[in-house]
Motif scaffolding. Structure first.
Motif, mmCIF file in Angstrom:
data_model
loop_
_atom_site.group_PDB
_atom_site.id
_atom_site.type_symbol
_atom_site.label_atom_id
_atom_site.label_comp_id
_atom_site.label_asym_id
_atom_site.label_seq_id
_atom_site.Cartn_x
_atom_site.Cartn_y
_atom_site.Cartn_z
ATOM 1 N N GLY A 1 54.781 21.677 45.960
ATOM 2 C CA GLY A 1 55.489 20.490 46.436
ATOM 3 C C GLY A 1 55.960 20.680 47.870
ATOM 4 O O GLY A 1 55.611 21.642 48.545
ATOM 5 N N GLU A 2 56.792 19.771 48.329
ATOM 6 C CA GLU A 2 57.187 19.733 49.737
ATOM 7 C C GLU A 2 58.479 20.478 50.060
ATOM 8 O O GLU A 2 58.761 20.749 51.216
ATOM 9 C CB GLU A 2 57.301 18.283 50.208
ATOM 10 C CG GLU A 2 55.956 17.556 50.226
ATOM 11 C CD GLU A 2 54.921 18.256 51.098
ATOM 12 O OE1 GLU A 2 55.268 18.667 52.233
ATOM 13 O OE2 GLU A 2 53.776 18.414 50.639
ATOM 14 N N LEU A 3 59.294 20.782 49.065
ATOM 15 C CA LEU A 3 60.563 21.455 49.323
ATOM 16 C C LEU A 3 60.341 22.933 49.635
ATOM 17 O O LEU A 3 59.393 23.549 49.149
ATOM 18 C CB LEU A 3 61.499 21.298 48.130
ATOM 19 C CG LEU A 3 61.884 19.864 47.773
ATOM 20 C CD1 LEU A 3 62.691 19.832 46.488
ATOM 21 C CD2 LEU A 3 62.665 19.222 48.911
ATOM 22 N N HIS B 1 46.901 23.218 46.761
ATOM 23 C CA HIS B 1 47.416 22.019 47.412
ATOM 24 C C HIS B 1 47.371 20.810 46.481
ATOM 25 O O HIS B 1 48.252 19.957 46.521
ATOM 26 C CB HIS B 1 46.612 21.696 48.673
ATOM 27 C CG HIS B 1 46.827 22.654 49.792
ATOM 28 N ND1 HIS B 1 48.001 22.714 50.512
ATOM 29 C CD2 HIS B 1 46.026 23.612 50.321
ATOM 30 C CE1 HIS B 1 47.904 23.644 51.436
ATOM 31 N NE2 HIS B 1 46.721 24.218 51.332
ATOM 32 N N ASP B 2 46.302 20.716 45.674
ATOM 33 C CA ASP B 2 46.079 19.527 44.848
ATOM 34 C C ASP B 2 45.755 19.974 43.413
ATOM 35 O O ASP B 2 44.628 20.378 43.118
ATOM 36 C CB ASP B 2 44.933 18.707 45.437
ATOM 37 C CG ASP B 2 44.701 17.387 44.742
ATOM 38 O OD1 ASP B 2 44.906 17.295 43.507
ATOM 39 O OD2 ASP B 2 44.301 16.429 45.435
ATOM 40 N N LEU B 3 46.746 19.871 42.554
ATOM 41 C CA LEU B 3 46.623 20.359 41.179
ATOM 42 C C LEU B 3 45.491 19.659 40.426
ATOM 43 O O LEU B 3 44.653 20.317 39.800
ATOM 44 C CB LEU B 3 47.962 20.148 40.464
ATOM 45 C CG LEU B 3 48.214 20.923 39.187
ATOM 46 C CD1 LEU B 3 48.093 22.421 39.393
ATOM 47 C CD2 LEU B 3 49.592 20.581 38.647
ATOM 48 N N GLU B 4 45.454 18.337 40.475
ATOM 49 C CA GLU B 4 44.440 17.590 39.723
ATOM 50 C C GLU B 4 43.031 17.919 40.202
ATOM 51 O O GLU B 4 42.117 18.108 39.398
ATOM 52 C CB GLU B 4 44.693 16.082 39.808
ATOM 53 C CG GLU B 4 45.867 15.596 38.986
ATOM 54 C CD GLU B 4 47.232 15.910 39.601
ATOM 55 O OE1 GLU B 4 47.313 16.184 40.834
ATOM 56 O OE2 GLU B 4 48.219 15.916 38.848
ATOM 57 N N LYS B 5 42.852 17.978 41.511
ATOM 58 C CA LYS B 5 41.539 18.296 42.082
ATOM 59 C C LYS B 5 41.078 19.676 41.644
ATOM 60 O O LYS B 5 39.921 19.875 41.276
ATOM 61 C CB LYS B 5 41.617 18.212 43.610
ATOM 62 C CG LYS B 5 40.354 18.580 44.323
ATOM 63 C CD LYS B 5 40.557 18.513 45.832
ATOM 64 C CE LYS B 5 39.407 19.141 46.569
ATOM 65 N NZ LYS B 5 39.633 19.192 48.014
ATOM 66 N N THR B 6 41.999 20.639 41.635
ATOM 67 C CA THR B 6 41.647 22.008 41.260
ATOM 68 C C THR B 6 41.328 22.105 39.776
ATOM 69 O O THR B 6 40.356 22.755 39.383
ATOM 70 C CB THR B 6 42.775 22.980 41.650
ATOM 71 O OG1 THR B 6 43.094 22.799 43.029
ATOM 72 C CG2 THR B 6 42.360 24.422 41.400
ATOM 73 N N VAL B 7 42.123 21.434 38.935
ATOM 74 C CA VAL B 7 41.840 21.421 37.494
ATOM 75 C C VAL B 7 40.465 20.806 37.242
ATOM 76 O O VAL B 7 39.671 21.330 36.462
ATOM 77 C CB VAL B 7 42.940 20.660 36.718
ATOM 78 C CG1 VAL B 7 42.490 20.351 35.293
ATOM 79 C CG2 VAL B 7 44.229 21.468 36.693
ATOM 80 N N PHE B 8 40.187 19.697 37.897
ATOM 81 C CA PHE B 8 38.889 19.029 37.745
ATOM 82 C C PHE B 8 37.756 19.987 38.090
ATOM 83 O O PHE B 8 36.749 20.067 37.385
ATOM 84 C CB PHE B 8 38.832 17.768 38.610
ATOM 85 C CG PHE B 8 37.535 17.026 38.498
ATOM 86 C CD1 PHE B 8 37.281 16.210 37.400
ATOM 87 C CD2 PHE B 8 36.560 17.161 39.473
ATOM 88 C CE1 PHE B 8 36.071 15.534 37.282
ATOM 89 C CE2 PHE B 8 35.344 16.498 39.364
ATOM 90 C CZ PHE B 8 35.105 15.683 38.261
ATOM 91 N N ASP C 1 51.604 27.488 52.884
ATOM 92 C CA ASP C 1 51.523 27.055 54.281
ATOM 93 C C ASP C 1 50.991 28.147 55.194
ATOM 94 O O ASP C 1 50.217 27.875 56.115
ATOM 95 C CB ASP C 1 52.899 26.605 54.789
ATOM 96 C CG ASP C 1 53.366 25.297 54.180
ATOM 97 O OD1 ASP C 1 52.539 24.580 53.563
ATOM 98 O OD2 ASP C 1 54.569 24.997 54.305
ATOM 99 N N GLU C 2 51.387 29.392 54.945
ATOM 100 C CA GLU C 2 51.014 30.499 55.820
ATOM 101 C C GLU C 2 49.651 31.108 55.502
ATOM 102 O O GLU C 2 48.920 31.512 56.399
ATOM 103 C CB GLU C 2 52.077 31.601 55.749
ATOM 104 C CG GLU C 2 53.424 31.172 56.308
ATOM 105 C CD GLU C 2 54.557 32.123 55.939
ATOM 106 O OE1 GLU C 2 54.278 33.229 55.382
ATOM 107 O OE2 GLU C 2 55.721 31.760 56.185
ATOM 108 N N ARG C 3 49.319 31.177 54.219
ATOM 109 C CA ARG C 3 48.106 31.892 53.808
ATOM 110 C C ARG C 3 47.038 31.003 53.190
ATOM 111 O O ARG C 3 45.916 31.440 52.986
ATOM 112 C CB ARG C 3 48.458 32.985 52.805
ATOM 113 C CG ARG C 3 49.371 34.042 53.370
ATOM 114 C CD ARG C 3 49.569 35.128 52.382
ATOM 115 N NE ARG C 3 50.497 36.136 52.868
ATOM 116 C CZ ARG C 3 50.731 37.264 52.258
ATOM 117 N NH1 ARG C 3 50.117 37.539 51.129
ATOM 118 N NH2 ARG C 3 51.585 38.113 52.752
ATOM 119 N N GLY C 4 47.410 29.799 52.805
ATOM 120 C CA GLY C 4 46.458 28.930 52.133
ATOM 121 C C GLY C 4 46.436 29.180 50.635
ATOM 122 O O GLY C 4 47.220 29.969 50.106
#
Length: 145
Positions: free
Chosen positions: A74-76, A16-23, A85-88
């Motif tokens: 992203g949102e598209l 969901h959050d690239l920067e948070k996961t990289v950190f 969205d379905e599996r996380g």
């Protein structure tokens, strides 16, 4: 005809959050991370939603034996977005390096594998995502650098 899934190149994890996961990975000593090099023009490109594909953000990390890829779809609408969205968050695909992209795609099709997306560049490099989720638990990709 078999053998196209023999040389694991990367594992792609949707987040969901690239920067948070990289950190977080960096806090564990995993890194350095770099932007996925989306470069070159495809002479053949078949993706479910080109705008969604273009908007996806990736970070990669080369380990000793395999590359980790993090993808924020992203949102598209895209297969990756629907998966998230379905599996996380989790592994979306395994990428296997092949010597001949065209032959590997043909071999996959001969095995009865459906294609989610594919692309080919003038130099013969490219990718093909096979729809193997139901039976393999994940998407299997072949790629030639």
């Amino acid at each position: 005809m078999t053998g196209i899934f023999q040389h694991l190149h990367h594992v792609c994890i949707l987040v969901h959050d690239l920067e948070k996961t990289v950190f977080y990975y960096e806090s564990l000593g995993v890194g350095p991370w770099f932007d996925y090099p989306k470069k070159g023009t495809y002479v053949e490109l078949e993706v479910p939603n080109k705008a969604a594909s273009d908007a996806m953000r990736y970070k990669c990390c080369d380990l000793d034996n395999v590359q980790l890829q993090l993808c924020q779809p992203g949102e598209l609408d895209s297969p990756q977005k629907r998966f998230l969205d379905e599996r996380g968050e989790g592994v979306y695909h395994l990428g296997f390096e092949v010597a001949d992209r065209d032959a590997a795609e043909a071999n996959g099709r001969a095995l009865g594998l459906g294609v989610i997306a594919r692309g080919k560049k003038t130099d013969g490099s490219g990718f093909c995502y096979f729809d193997t989720r139901e039976k393999a638990g994940t998407v299997l990709e072949i790629r030639k650098s």
